[in-house]
Design a protein around this motif. Structure first.
Motif, PDB file in Angstrom:
ATOM      1  N   LYS A 214     -33.638  26.702  -0.860  1.00  0.00           N
ATOM      2  CA  LYS A 214     -32.904  27.800  -1.560  1.00  0.00           C
ATOM      3  C   LYS A 214     -32.839  29.032  -1.239  1.00  0.00           C
ATOM      4  CE  LYS A 214     -32.328  25.569  -5.537  1.00  0.00           C
ATOM      5  NZ  LYS A 214     -33.021  24.743  -6.290  1.00  0.00           N
ATOM      6  N   TYR A 269     -30.100  14.090 -11.933  1.00  0.00           N
ATOM      7  CA  TYR A 269     -30.790  14.602 -10.448  1.00  0.00           C
ATOM      8  C   TYR A 269     -31.849  15.467 -11.321  1.00  0.00           C
ATOM      9  CZ  TYR A 269     -31.223  19.029  -7.515  1.00  0.00           C
ATOM     10  OH  TYR A 269     -31.750  19.924  -6.878  1.00  0.00           O
ATOM     11  N   ASN A 285     -30.119  17.992 -13.542  1.00  0.00           N
ATOM     12  CA  ASN A 285     -28.889  18.304 -13.309  1.00  0.00           C
ATOM     13  C   ASN A 285     -28.058  16.792 -13.470  1.00  0.00           C
ATOM     14  OD1 ASN A 285     -29.214  20.834 -12.428  1.00  0.00           O
ATOM     15  ND2 ASN A 285     -29.528  20.332 -10.452  1.00  0.00           N
ATOM     16  N   ARG A 287     -25.227  15.814 -11.797  1.00  0.00           N
ATOM     17  CA  ARG A 287     -24.439  15.576 -10.716  1.00  0.00           C
ATOM     18  C   ARG A 287     -25.254  15.380  -9.407  1.00  0.00           C
ATOM     19  NH1 ARG A 287     -25.704  19.982  -8.353  1.00  0.00           N
ATOM     20  NH2 ARG A 287     -26.889  21.821  -9.889  1.00  0.00           N
ATOM     21  N   PRO A 291     -27.377  21.217  -1.217  1.00  0.00           N
ATOM     22  CA  PRO A 291     -26.879  20.401  -0.036  1.00  0.00           C
ATOM     23  C   PRO A 291     -27.542  19.084  -0.020  1.00  0.00           C
ATOM     24  CG  PRO A 291     -28.266  22.121   0.846  1.00  0.00           C
ATOM     25  CD  PRO A 291     -28.241  22.273  -0.597  1.00  0.00           C
TER      26      PRO A 291
HETATM   27  N1  GLY Z   1     -29.477  21.914  -4.538  1.00  0.00           N
HETATM   28  C1  GLY Z   1     -29.686  22.464  -5.995  1.00  0.00           C
HETATM   29  C2  GLY Z   1     -28.596  21.834  -6.733  1.00  0.00           C
HETATM   30  O1  GLY Z   1     -27.842  21.127  -6.263  1.00  0.00           O
HETATM   31  O2  GLY Z   1     -28.647  22.277  -7.754  1.00  0.00           O
END
Ligand code: GLY
Ligand code: AMP
Length: 431
Positions: A214, A269, A285, A287, A291
């Motif tokens: 990050k 996720y 998440n 979705r 990356p």
């Molecule tokens: N790579 C972190 C995100 O997609 O939230």
């Protein structure tokens, strides 16, 4: 099938690249897409958050499957809208996408279903939050409830910084309504990993593990970004750790959502911190990761369209995916100044040289097609902060890293910068 991919980043290019290989895909559209995506899909000039515009287009073109890249359309309810018109769309509906759209919803769900995560408290006024911070051990993590494009998490090393964070969110209202509620939680220590699964509401199919980077500079220095690179698999996620994450995080979450009357379809996720006490959830998440997806798709041998259709139709029982065992590394080439201010419209040189390289693929993020200033011939121009994701497979992680940086060495644009240490943890663990 006619397929529409919504979004314009490196993640969406990786999804389009993989979808275009499916025997089920006859025609691919991307809205709004980017320069690289235009080589595999027809670009449609509709923004990812223009749900009504996307719906109109999908109805007009009789799209058979819509794939949503970013979180905003999901949280706006794109899936509900498309489904109510009888269109097939891959992803969770609005009340399920809340696992990303509201950190308070997500944390309370984790608490209710016993999913390991940082201890936390929710506040809806600054006074109570400031009182809570006083005398508490630091660091503390202050999070806005709603979507903040990855900027709504502040790691606060001192009480004074934590108070500033609360003031910024709740008094100055720098994040607007996204910080009507905030979370203050303990700071977890460990290595991070991303576990991405696809569910049909009941059954779960995991994708390969991965790890994001990050911070903008090498050795995880400098400010947070949208992600400067990723690799898959993440060696820190051993078989035993993976099983623990599936048993303690993913399964209870999928079962919990179903028990709440919100059976979860689409991508789940889990951002995980591998702590000394075991894996703990940093965030969910709704979705694919970006990356991470760029490092995962080149390893996926199975048909992605088939996986998505099975998720939509509830046919994931006894289904599993085939993977290329070779590791994959993806490094982001960013515009000068990113994650701060940067220029756009700069010519990208050398991307063609990389095309012929074996096991290398360049996923575009912030690019657009344009013309060279010198002779007017066609080229790609920079059009965002994260510009390219140079991605390579290798026989082992070191080989993948070498292939990736070899390819990256052939590409240039004024101001380009990238991290030189993507994959360093995996390389170290392979020594
Ligand atoms: N790579 C972190 C995100 O997609 O939230
Ligand atoms: P989130 O959007 O909640 O995943 O947070 C973004 C990033 O902030 C994570 O990937 C972590 O690097 C960091 N982070 C979030 N929560 C915590 C926590 N409780 N302890 C330590 N780091 C955290």
């Amino acid at each position: 099938m006619k397929i529409l991919v919504v979004g314009s980043g490196g993640r969406e290019h990786a999804l389009c690249w993989k979808i275009a290989k499916s025997s089920l895909c006859d025609k691919l559209y991307s809205a709004p897409g980017n320069g690289g995506i235009s080589e595999t899909a027809e670009l449609v000039d509709i923004k990812a958050d223009d749900v009504e515009g996307l719906l109109k287009f999908a109805l007009e073109k009789k799209i058979d499957l819509t794939v949503v890249g970013p979180e905003i359309p999901l949280v706006l309810g794109i899936v509900d809208k498309f489904e109510s018109e009888g269109l097939k769309i891959f992803g969770p509906s609005k009340d399920r996408a809340l696992i990303e759209g509201s950190k308070v919803f997500s944390k309370e769900l984790m608490k209710k279903w016993g999913i390991p995560t940082a201890n936390f408290k929710v506040f809806d006024n600054a006074g109570e939050a400031l009182k809570y911070i006083s005398g508490r051990s630091v660091p503390l993590v202050v999070k806005a409830d709603g979507l903040c494009a990855g900027k709504g998490v502040l790691i606060c090393k001192t009480e004074a910084i934590a108070r500033d964070a609360v003031n910024k969110m709740m008094v100055k209202r720098s994040f607007g309504d996204a910080a009507n509620k905030i979370i203050i939680e303990e700071c977890l220590v460990g290595e991070e990993a991303s576990i991405i699964v696809v569910s049909d509401g009941k059954n779960v199919v995991p994708l390969a593990s991965s790890q994001d980077h990050k911070r903008v500079f090498d050795d995880d220095k400098g400010p947070n970004t949208g992600g400067m690179g990723a690799y898959s698999p993440a060696p820190a996620v051993t078989d035993a750790v993976f099983k623990k994450i599936m048993d303690k995080v993913i399964s209870p979450m999928i079962k919990g959502m179903a028990a709440e009357g919100r059976p979860y379809k689409g991508v789940l996720y889990a951002g995980i911190m591998l702590t000394e006490e075991g894996p703990k959830v940093l965030e969910f998440n709704a979705r694919f990761g970006d990356p991470e997806t760029q490092a995962i798709m080149p390893r996926l041998k199975s048909d992605l369209v088939d996986l998505m259709m099975r998720s939509i139709d509830g046919r994931l029982e006894n289904y599993s995916l085939d993977w290329d065992p070779r590791p994959c590394v993806s490094v982001v080439a960013a515009s000068g100044g990113y994650p701060g201010n940067y220029k756009k419209g700069i010519e990208i040189k050398g991307a063609d040289l990389v095309k012929a390289m074996k096991d290398v693929v360049v996923f575009h993020a912030g690019t657009k097609s344009g013309r060279r200033a010198t002779d007017g011939s066609s080229t790609f121009l920079t059009d965002g902060g994260r510009v390219l994701n140079v991605t390579a497979l290798g026989s082992d992680i070191k080989d993948a890293v070498n292939n990736c940086y070899n390819a990256l060495g052939k590409i240039s644009f004024d101001g380009m910068h990238y991290r030189r240490d993507i994959g360093h943890r995996a390389v170290k663990s392979s020594n």
